[in-house]
Design a protein around this motif. Sequence first.
Motif, PDB file in Angstrom:
ATOM      1  N   ASP A   1      24.961  34.298  37.466  1.00 45.26           N
ATOM      2  CA  ASP A   1      25.539  32.965  37.594  1.00 45.26           C
ATOM      3  C   ASP A   1      24.986  32.066  36.491  1.00 45.26           C
ATOM      4  O   ASP A   1      24.008  32.401  35.816  1.00 45.26           O
ATOM      5  CB  ASP A   1      25.280  32.376  38.982  1.00 45.26           C
ATOM      6  N   GLN A   2      25.586  30.892  36.342  1.00 48.05           N
ATOM      7  CA  GLN A   2      25.238  30.022  35.227  1.00 48.05           C
ATOM      8  C   GLN A   2      23.767  29.604  35.262  1.00 48.05           C
ATOM      9  O   GLN A   2      23.076  29.591  34.240  1.00 48.05           O
ATOM     10  CB  GLN A   2      26.140  28.778  35.235  1.00 48.05           C
ATOM     11  N   ALA A   3      23.253  29.264  36.440  1.00 51.86           N
ATOM     12  CA  ALA A   3      21.861  28.822  36.543  1.00 51.86           C
ATOM     13  C   ALA A   3      20.900  29.939  36.164  1.00 51.86           C
ATOM     14  O   ALA A   3      19.901  29.712  35.467  1.00 51.86           O
ATOM     15  CB  ALA A   3      21.571  28.329  37.962  1.00 51.86           C
ATOM     16  N   ALA A   4      21.181  31.174  36.612  1.00 46.97           N
ATOM     17  CA  ALA A   4      20.312  32.301  36.284  1.00 46.97           C
ATOM     18  C   ALA A   4      20.325  32.575  34.787  1.00 46.97           C
ATOM     19  O   ALA A   4      19.283  32.880  34.186  1.00 46.97           O
ATOM     20  CB  ALA A   4      20.743  33.529  37.073  1.00 46.97           C
ATOM     21  N   ARG A   5      21.511  32.477  34.153  1.00 47.46           N
ATOM     22  CA  ARG A   5      21.586  32.696  32.707  1.00 47.46           C
ATOM     23  C   ARG A   5      20.792  31.618  31.956  1.00 47.46           C
ATOM     24  O   ARG A   5      20.131  31.889  30.961  1.00 47.46           O
ATOM     25  CB  ARG A   5      23.043  32.699  32.246  1.00 47.46           C
ATOM     26  N   THR A   6      20.850  30.374  32.467  1.00 49.29           N
ATOM     27  CA  THR A   6      20.129  29.282  31.820  1.00 49.29           C
ATOM     28  C   THR A   6      18.617  29.507  31.892  1.00 49.29           C
ATOM     29  O   THR A   6      17.900  29.299  30.904  1.00 49.29           O
ATOM     30  CB  THR A   6      20.491  27.945  32.484  1.00 49.29           C
ATOM     31  N   VAL A   7      18.148  29.947  33.052  1.00 46.50           N
ATOM     32  CA  VAL A   7      16.723  30.237  33.217  1.00 46.50           C
ATOM     33  C   VAL A   7      16.310  31.400  32.330  1.00 46.50           C
ATOM     34  O   VAL A   7      15.249  31.373  31.686  1.00 46.50           O
ATOM     35  CB  VAL A   7      16.390  30.508  34.697  1.00 46.50           C
ATOM     36  N   LEU A   8      17.136  32.444  32.282  1.00 53.79           N
ATOM     37  CA  LEU A   8      16.819  33.616  31.453  1.00 53.79           C
ATOM     38  C   LEU A   8      16.703  33.237  29.980  1.00 53.79           C
ATOM     39  O   LEU A   8      15.798  33.691  29.268  1.00 53.79           O
ATOM     40  CB  LEU A   8      17.899  34.690  31.648  1.00 53.79           C
ATOM     41  N   GLU A   9      17.602  32.388  29.527  1.00 51.61           N
ATOM     42  CA  GLU A   9      17.587  31.994  28.114  1.00 51.61           C
ATOM     43  C   GLU A   9      16.422  31.060  27.787  1.00 51.61           C
ATOM     44  O   GLU A   9      16.074  30.885  26.611  1.00 51.61           O
ATOM     45  CB  GLU A   9      18.923  31.322  27.760  1.00 51.61           C
TER      46      GLU A   9
END
Length: 388
Positions: A327-335
């Motif tokens: 999801d968008q939040a998980a991708r943001t945290v990963l990046e």
Amino acid sequence: MNETAERIARATLTALAEPGEPVLNQIVDRIGASETLVAIRSGRLPEQLIGRTPNDPESAQMAERLSHWRIRLSAAEPASDLLVAERLGVRLVCPGDPEWPTTLDDLGTRRPYALWLRGPSDLRHGCLRSVALVGARAASPYGLRVASEMASELGERGWTVVSGGAMGIDAAAHRGSLAADGPTVAILANGVDVPYPACNDGMFAELARRELLVSESPPGTTPRRQRFLVRNRVIAALSRGTVVVEAGRRSGALSTAHWARKLGRVVMAVPGPVTSATSVGCHVLLRDPPPALLVTRSEEVIEAVGELGTDLAPIPASPVLSRDLLDQAARTVLEALPTRAAAGPAQIAAKAGVDLPTANAKLGLLSAGGFVERAPGGWRLTQKAKSP
């Protein structure tokens, strides 16, 4: 007009004249095949073919050709050819017959006088949805694979693959279609009972048993160099479009593309390595005006020659990466994680622009998915996540 006499006359013409001679077709169109044969035997032009003046250029040319065909007439044995054909299960198809493809009439004065067919398939029906796949005899493994796979996929979709039965790309196309139980037609420069090249003998036998062999020459005719180029016009005329899979700069496949373009058919080419001599001809077709259509898969070929708005090629799907499913939040945290070092949850949350509880929750999910791992000082990317 005696239909039997017309058929015998056309069978004779296939034996004594080179395929698709414009002068002969002009005569046949005006007085019929039977009367043309009478004129050849007598060596005299009928009155309706004599021009207004004794030195009429067209009449003089016709008289000259009559003399040439009269010499060759002594070697023609149409009755024997028809008997051999009957014994081999070969049939003669003439203009106006139910099996005659009307697309051949687009050739005008270069139209075949008749065709000799061997095999159970119906030529006219098979050519309603047909594509020519042609190319180099000395083909590369790349070209052979493309031709075979493209022909197989076309065959699975019910499209007839038309080619010339030669080594290399032609043979790969026929075999690919046969492997998929698809329809395929081989247009030969020799008699349908003459296996040339001999290395394709098994393939010709299979085509005769399951599909179709076609020739403008009677059974027993051996190939001549010039006839390989001449038969290319028939390959182009029978097909909705021509795909040049692989071709050198002087490849005979380019003449098929030339005829296809002249007849208003779609011309397509498969690109190859820029370092490959066997793809130079394809690149010339793609570059020089009017440029050929670049195709890389069977769906694109069908889109080019199929029904408008119906046979559209699907857009190739992009590869789905595991991180695409986040999801968008998980991708943001990963990046937000540094590439080589570790970082604490508060630092990661600040960089990602999310609150700390959200960062901790997403880091837990990313850890379960194998994207991140705990390290001294916080969290870091796993080796899997760092890989491209």
